[in-house]
Scaffold this motif. Structure first.
Motif, short mmCIF file in Angstrom:
data_model
loop_
_atom_site.label_atom_id
_atom_site.label_comp_id
_atom_site.label_asym_id
_atom_site.label_seq_id
_atom_site.Cartn_x
_atom_site.Cartn_y
_atom_site.Cartn_z
N ALA A 181 0.84 -1.20 0.00
CA ALA A 181 0.00 0.00 0.00
C ALA A 181 0.87 1.25 0.00
N GLU A 182 1.96 1.23 0.79
CA GLU A 182 2.86 2.37 0.83
C GLU A 182 3.54 2.57 -0.52
N ARG A 183 3.93 1.48 -1.14
CA ARG A 183 4.59 1.60 -2.45
C ARG A 183 3.62 2.13 -3.50
N ARG A 184 2.38 1.71 -3.44
CA ARG A 184 1.39 2.21 -4.39
C ARG A 184 1.15 3.72 -4.18
N GLU A 185 1.21 4.14 -2.93
CA GLU A 185 1.08 5.58 -2.67
C GLU A 185 2.24 6.34 -3.31
N LYS A 186 3.43 5.76 -3.23
CA LYS A 186 4.60 6.40 -3.86
C LYS A 186 4.43 6.45 -5.37
N LEU A 187 3.87 5.39 -5.94
CA LEU A 187 3.63 5.39 -7.39
C LEU A 187 2.59 6.45 -7.76
N GLN A 188 1.55 6.59 -6.94
CA GLN A 188 0.56 7.62 -7.21
C GLN A 188 1.18 9.01 -7.18
N ALA A 189 2.14 9.20 -6.26
CA ALA A 189 2.84 10.49 -6.22
C ALA A 189 3.64 10.72 -7.49
N LYS A 213 27.94 4.48 -16.46
CA LYS A 213 26.51 4.72 -16.66
C LYS A 213 25.81 3.37 -16.55
N VAL A 214 25.13 3.14 -15.43
CA VAL A 214 24.58 1.81 -15.13
C VAL A 214 23.11 1.90 -14.77
N ALA A 215 22.47 0.74 -14.78
CA ALA A 215 21.08 0.62 -14.31
C ALA A 215 20.90 -0.78 -13.75
N GLY A 216 20.05 -0.90 -12.75
CA GLY A 216 19.79 -2.21 -12.18
C GLY A 216 18.80 -2.12 -11.03
N ARG A 217 18.54 -3.27 -10.44
CA ARG A 217 17.61 -3.36 -9.32
C ARG A 217 18.33 -2.98 -8.03
N MET A 218 17.71 -2.11 -7.22
CA MET A 218 18.34 -1.70 -5.97
C MET A 218 18.15 -2.80 -4.93
N MET A 219 19.28 -3.39 -4.52
CA MET A 219 19.25 -4.54 -3.61
C MET A 219 19.57 -4.15 -2.17
N LEU A 220 20.33 -3.10 -2.00
CA LEU A 220 20.70 -2.62 -0.66
C LEU A 220 20.66 -1.10 -0.67
N LYS A 221 20.39 -0.51 0.51
CA LYS A 221 20.43 0.95 0.62
C LYS A 221 20.76 1.31 2.07
N ARG A 222 21.72 2.22 2.22
CA ARG A 222 22.09 2.72 3.55
C ARG A 222 22.03 4.25 3.50
N VAL A 223 21.05 4.81 4.17
CA VAL A 223 20.89 6.26 4.20
C VAL A 223 21.63 6.81 5.42
N MET A 224 22.56 7.75 5.20
CA MET A 224 23.39 8.29 6.28
C MET A 224 23.36 9.81 6.21
N GLN A 259 13.94 12.55 -2.70
CA GLN A 259 13.15 11.49 -3.36
C GLN A 259 13.88 10.16 -3.27
N PHE A 260 15.19 10.18 -3.53
CA PHE A 260 15.99 8.94 -3.50
C PHE A 260 15.87 8.24 -2.15
N LYS A 261 15.86 9.01 -1.07
CA LYS A 261 15.81 8.41 0.26
C LYS A 261 14.53 7.59 0.47
N HIS A 262 13.51 7.85 -0.34
CA HIS A 262 12.25 7.13 -0.19
C HIS A 262 12.05 6.06 -1.27
N TRP A 263 13.05 5.90 -2.13
CA TRP A 263 12.97 4.78 -3.07
C TRP A 263 13.15 3.48 -2.30
N ASP A 264 12.60 2.41 -2.86
CA ASP A 264 12.55 1.14 -2.13
C ASP A 264 13.46 0.08 -2.74
N LEU A 265 13.82 -0.90 -1.91
CA LEU A 265 14.54 -2.06 -2.43
C LEU A 265 13.66 -2.76 -3.47
N GLY A 266 14.27 -3.11 -4.58
CA GLY A 266 13.53 -3.70 -5.69
C GLY A 266 13.27 -2.74 -6.82
N ASP A 267 13.32 -1.43 -6.53
CA ASP A 267 13.15 -0.44 -7.60
C ASP A 267 14.27 -0.56 -8.64
#
Length: 507
Positions: free
Chosen positions: A19-27, A73-84, A115-123
């Motif tokens: 539900a939270e991810r769908r809210e982010k998509l709606q945004a 210049k890369v692209a891929g699925r975000m598998m880990l994230k550490r916000v500091m 915005q990046f800080k609220h992206w999710d694993l799997g994006d």
């Protein structure tokens, strides 16, 4: 709200996370409506792969790498994230591996960083920047820009454990491949093996061909077919159980060496060794016999192993398998004598022994079988599982080999072999029967067996007999199970582990 990144953090319900991810998509959709670009952009072209970057910068010092000012210049699925705070690290996974990205707010812009800080694993995330190494020596990209390309609506499995449920791994292979490096490696090895087999065949002057998958008559193996209906032709059709009879028609037509890497379908049981839909490689060579086939098959298996996994010294279920040593060749009779104390030439002894092993007169018709046929049953019950090292088992009875040439010296058996490794059958080949009249008689015997209740007996294929009547040169043919070969090469306990989408009961 950002998802917890630590396994110690309180778990959130998947429905709540979605539900939270769908809210982010709606945004994102709302931003698109305001002219900020599409929610699912399709204009980013990655120029680099993770593995290529590691290979290109292997051995470089951090100072040398900074001085080089290499970009990526890369692209891929975000598998880990550490916000500091004002800087973060994330790990992107592409088809070749993973690469770390360093993201700093003051460099990509505070609005984008928020915005990046609220992206999710799997994006699915894109990143551009310069290469550097961290204090711990990890190759990373210092991002000058990041973009969200695809919003993931489902939370990924725990990043520390991946998919634990085997059923889910098979049913949702896409999740298995995202989270399990071994799964990805296994299927890359499969692709390499199939490519190497194709290359090996072509290099030996075999012509790759395609034959029908819908057959008016099922043939080429003793198996129960899947049945369907062809509306335009208004006739019953069968999914292919083997391409054999069509490939031999091509030999009649003048192609001396043909092969096909094909999908076969058999409406039979499912087990760790059996899937209703499976891959075979069948090949036929004019002027070869079963001895030539064994020599060639041995070389083919070695080539596939070397190309797929880089070694002939394998391990399966914790035990070594040496593909470099010459493959042993035994007749069924010799194998029984080597591995048991059976009275191999005594019909009564074999019948009594088979009854003790649980075989019945009603189901297996023991008393009416030939000595050679009884020996096969005893071999299957007592010897097969002991053949760990690669072994060719030869001289199968005529009654269970309706397409194979009979031995000139022992007419009750055929010039046929099966290849066994780790106690399992991997291949089946023989000198082909090219006597049209004898083939017609063999088919007639199969029809009689079918009329007696044998669902796996063959049909009478009149067109194939007609083809043989034009004359087929002496020929050898062999089929190799690609799925079972991959089980061996990747040390996989189940055939489902090496098939991307195995057959499963509907959810």
């Amino acid at each position: 709200m950002s998802e917890p990144l630590s396994p110690a953090a309180p778990a959130l319900d998947d429905n709540q996370l979605m539900a939270e991810r769908r809210e982010k998509l709606q945004a994102l959709r709302a931003r698109q409506a305001q002219g900020h670009g599409p929610a699912f952009p399709n204009d980013f072209k990655p120029a680099d792969k993770a593995a290529e970057l590691f290979a290109a910068h292997a051995g470089q010092t951090p100072e040398g790498l900074l001085a080089q000012k290499s970009t990526a210049k890369v692209a891929g699925r975000m598998m880990l994230k550490r916000v500091m705070g004002k800087a973060s690290f994330c790990t992107l996974q592409d088809s070749s591996g993973r690469i770390q990205v360093y993201v700093k707010g003051e460099e990509i812009g505070e609005e984008l960083y928020e915005q990046f800080k609220h992206w999710d694993l799997g994006d699915i995330v894109a990143a551009e920047g310069t290469m550097f190494k961290t204090k711990t020596g990890e190759l990373s990209i210092h991002a000058t820009s990041v973009r969200l390309l695809t919003k993931s609506l489902r939370p990924m499995p725990d990043k520390f454990h991946g998919v634990a449920d085997q059923e889910v791994k098979y049913r949702q292979r896409y999740v298995d491949l995202m989270t399990d490096e071994h799964a990805r490696t296994r299927f890359v090895a499969r692709s390499k093996a199939v490519s190497s087999i194709r290359e090996f065949m072509v290099s030996h002057q075999f012509l790759e061909v395609e034959t029908p998958m819908l057959h008016p008559i099922p043939g080429g193996a003793n198996a129960k077919p899947f049945v369907t209906h062809h509306n335009a032709l208004d006739q019953e059709m069968f999914l292919r159980i083997a391409p054999e009879l069509y490939l031999k028609r091509l030999v009649v037509g003048g192609f001396d060496r043909v092969f096909e890497i094909n999908r076969n379908f058999r409406n039979e049981g499912i087990s760790v060794r059996h899937n209703p839909e499976f891959t075979m490689m069948e090949f036929y060579a004019a002027y070869w016999d079963y001895q030539d086939l064994m020599t060639f098959t041995e070389g083919l298996v070695r080539h596939a192993a070397q190309q797929a996994v880089g070694t002939l010294q394998l391990s399966y279920a914790g035990k070594p398998v040496d593909l470099s040593a010459p493959f042993e060749r035994l007749t069924i009779r010799e194998a029984i004598e080597k591995y048991t104390d059976a009275e191999v030439d005594n019909r009564d002894w074999l019948i009594n022994a088979l009854r003790k092993l649980g075989l019945t007169e009603e189901k297996h018709k023991l008393s009416s079988r030939s000595l050679a046929s009884l020996q096969v049953l005893y071999f299957e019950e007592t010897v097969e599982e002991k053949l760990w090292a690669p072994t060719f088992i030869c001289e199968h009875p005529v009654e269970i080999s309706p397409l194979a040439r009979a031995s000139d010296t022992r007419p009750e058996v055929t010039e046929r072999f099966e290849l066994y490794i780790t106690g399992r059958e991997f291949g089946n080949g023989f000198s082909e029967l090219n006597d049209a009249e004898e083939q017609a008689a063999r088919f007639q015997a199969q029809v009689a067996a079918k009329d007696s209740g044998d669902d796996e007996a063959m049909f009478f294929d009149h067109d194939f007999v007609r083809a043989l009547e034009y004359g087929m040169p002496p020929t050898g043919g062999c089929g190799i199970g690609i799925d079972r070969l991959m089980m061996l090469l990747t040390d996989s306990p189940s055939i489902r582990d090496v098939i991307l989408f195995p057959a499963l009961r509907r959810e």
